[in-house]
Every structure is written in C-alpha cells, then in structure tokens.
Write an enzyme that holds these catalytic residues in place. Structure first.
Site, PDB file in Angstrom:
ATOM      1  CE  LYS A  80       5.508  71.832  23.578  1.00  0.00           C
ATOM      2  NZ  LYS A  80       4.107  71.396  23.506  1.00  0.00           N
ATOM      3  CD  GLN A 118       1.535  69.412  25.261  1.00  0.00           C
ATOM      4  OE1 GLN A 118       2.331  70.335  25.302  1.00  0.00           O
ATOM      5  NE2 GLN A 118       1.582  68.483  24.337  1.00  0.00           N
ATOM      6  CG  ASP A 153       0.816  75.038  19.337  1.00  0.00           C
ATOM      7  OD1 ASP A 153       1.973  74.820  18.920  1.00  0.00           O
ATOM      8  OD2 ASP A 153       0.124  74.169  19.897  1.00  0.00           O
TER       9      ASP A 153
END
Length: 301
Positions: free
Chosen positions: A60, A104, A127
C-alpha cells in the site's frame, strides 16, 4: 485440454484495469496539487508483527508513492492495548494532512475490531468498514461515503469488462463482512437479483448454476467446478488459497475458489488467481483516498 474450436472465457485482467486506475488517480493527485497545493494523505495503522500484514502495508505504501499520495504509518506492538490503537486512530482523525485511514486487519485477539473501526472518522473511512457506512450501503436510496475496497473492486472489474449487472441473476459464495455481504449489497444496488450461498446452504451447485454472475469468496481451493457454472456467465474469483506444488520453488502455488481450468471452458468472463481481484483492492483504496482528499480540500469528487 479444451476442445478444438471451443470458445474460452475472456480473462478479466485485474492488473491491467488496476493500472488504468493508478493512472487516473495519479492524474487526479496532480490536478488537486495544482489547485490546492496539497496532496492526499493515507494513514495505515498496523498492530503486531504478522508477516502477511506487513507485506500488505508495504504494498500500500509503495502504491501511494507511485501515484503521489503521502503515506503515514502508525505501528504498534502486538501487546498494545485497545486504548492505544484507538488513540492512534484519533490522532490521524485530527491530522488535516491525513484524508484516509486504514486499520490493517486482523487485529490481535484482545482488541475489538468493531470498537476500533467505529472510531475512524466517517469522511476518512476509505476502507468502508465503519458501521454507518455499511449500514448506508444496506439501505435503499442511501449512499455510504465509501464501500469496502475488495467488493467495490469486483464491481469495477465487471463494469469495465462490459458485463451487464442490472437485471441479472448473481450468486455470491461466502458471507464475510469483508467481501461476501458487502458484495451482495453492491450487486443489489446495481439492480441484480442476488442469492448468497454459504456453509449451511443446501445444494449450492444447483443455485450457482442459475447465476449470470458468480462472485466466489469462500476460502476453499477450487470448490467451484466447471459444471457448477451457467455457460457464458461472469466469474469473479476472490479466493486466494495455497496448495502444494512440488514443481514450484516455494513448494506451493496460489489458486482461487474456482477451478480455473474447468471454469474458463464454460464461463464468458473469468478473473485469474493471482492477477484478478487482488490488484483491485489497492487500486480502489487509492481512488477512495483521492476522493476523500478532494472532498476535504474542495476539489472535484
């Protein structure tokens, strides 16, 4: 081996489509910087030393660098408390240079993912996992700030490949919060008629055989065989499974939830594994981060 003259499925190249999106995002970042003097910023919070999570975070960060997005990292030890993680989220919420925040997953077992994700500021939830965003996705006529990246990436693959969604029968195999459930909601939003197949479904093969669109996200290697599929259907394979292969240096190879060799002789479109859905997750994340920055800085979105 395919019969001579048999038409094989069109391969949906996730790498190529993701690179198109990377180019579009890079152009958008340049335009935003010219207009405002600022660039989008993405913060990634990682807790612990999981090798797979560290790999994903590096990917990322590298992708951000390639398109001109600023990266911020919040690294916490595996024994960090839930309050420590929430404090890191709040710090990035308050930072005006950060336009997107990604936690994450998975988090260590002693930390509630639900509690942490609920702390991410809605405009920065690139997200798409904040419960309000998921709730808006589930409601007709409502629109979340962002949808989860992998399911949205599946929609982009279908749409950019010219697959019709509206009015079609779609089957989503798997009901996880990360892929299956939001994918089903995104298909409904696009006017597909959707069935979810899961571990308790009776006669899943018969249900999948009716589908014009199949999204497989069950986590079982090669579960979906060629005779499960309706001829000409579109197959999006989200699964990534390692199976033993002595011919490979690593001793294994990656396969999807769909038996690719069988399916490509029946389907009209199919994603490979790897190289299908995987690259799209990061591409959509970059797209979301640019959109969040445009909204915050007054650019077009």
């Amino acid at each position: 081996m395919a019969d001579e003259g048999k038409v094989m499925a069109k391969v949906i190249d996730g790498k190529a489509i993701s690179q198109q999106i990377h180019g579009e995002v890079a152009a958008g970042v340049t335009k935003l910087k010219e207009a405002t003097g600022k660039v989008p910023g993405l913060a990634v919070i990682i807790v612990g030393e999981r090798k797979d999570s560290q790999t994903y975070v590096r990917m990322k960060v590298k992708a951000c660098q390639e398109v001109g997005i600023a990266s911020f990292e919040g690294k916490l030890p595996g024994d960090a408390s839930q309050d420590d993680v929430i404090a890191a989220v709040r710090e990035f919420n308050a930072n005006p240079d950060v336009h997107g925040i990604l936690v994450q997953l998975p988090l260590p077992a002693h930390i509630s993912e639900e509690a942490v994700l609920a702390e991410v500021a809605l405009p920065k939830d690139v997200d798409g996992f904040h419960p309000i965003n998921i709730g808006q996705l589930a409601m007709k006529g409502r629109h979340p700030q962002f949808a989860p990246c992998t399911p949205e990436g599946c929609m982009v693959l279908l749409e950019r490949s010219g697959v019709q969604i509206s009015g079609q029968r779609a089957v989503v195999i798997g009901r996880s919060n990360i892929v299956g459930m939001p994918a089903a909601m995104l298909l409904v939003e696009r006017d597909a008629t959707v069935t979810i197949v899961h571990s308790r479904t009776k006669e899943p093969k018969e249900i999948v055989q009716q589908a014009d669109i199949v999204i497989a996200a069950i986590g079982r290697a090669k579960m979906v065989k060629g005779d499960w599929l309706k001829p000409g259907c579109a197959v999006i394979d989200v699964g990534i499974n390692a199976i033993d292969d002595s011919t490979k240096k690593a001793g294994y190879r990656l396969v999807g939830d769909v038996d690719y060799e069988e399916a490509r002789e029946v389907a009209g479109w199919i994603t490979p594994v790897p190289g299908g859905v995987g690259p799209m997750t990061i591409a959509v994340l970059l797209q979301h981060t640019l959109t969040a920055a445009e909204r915050a800085l007054g650019g077009s979105s």
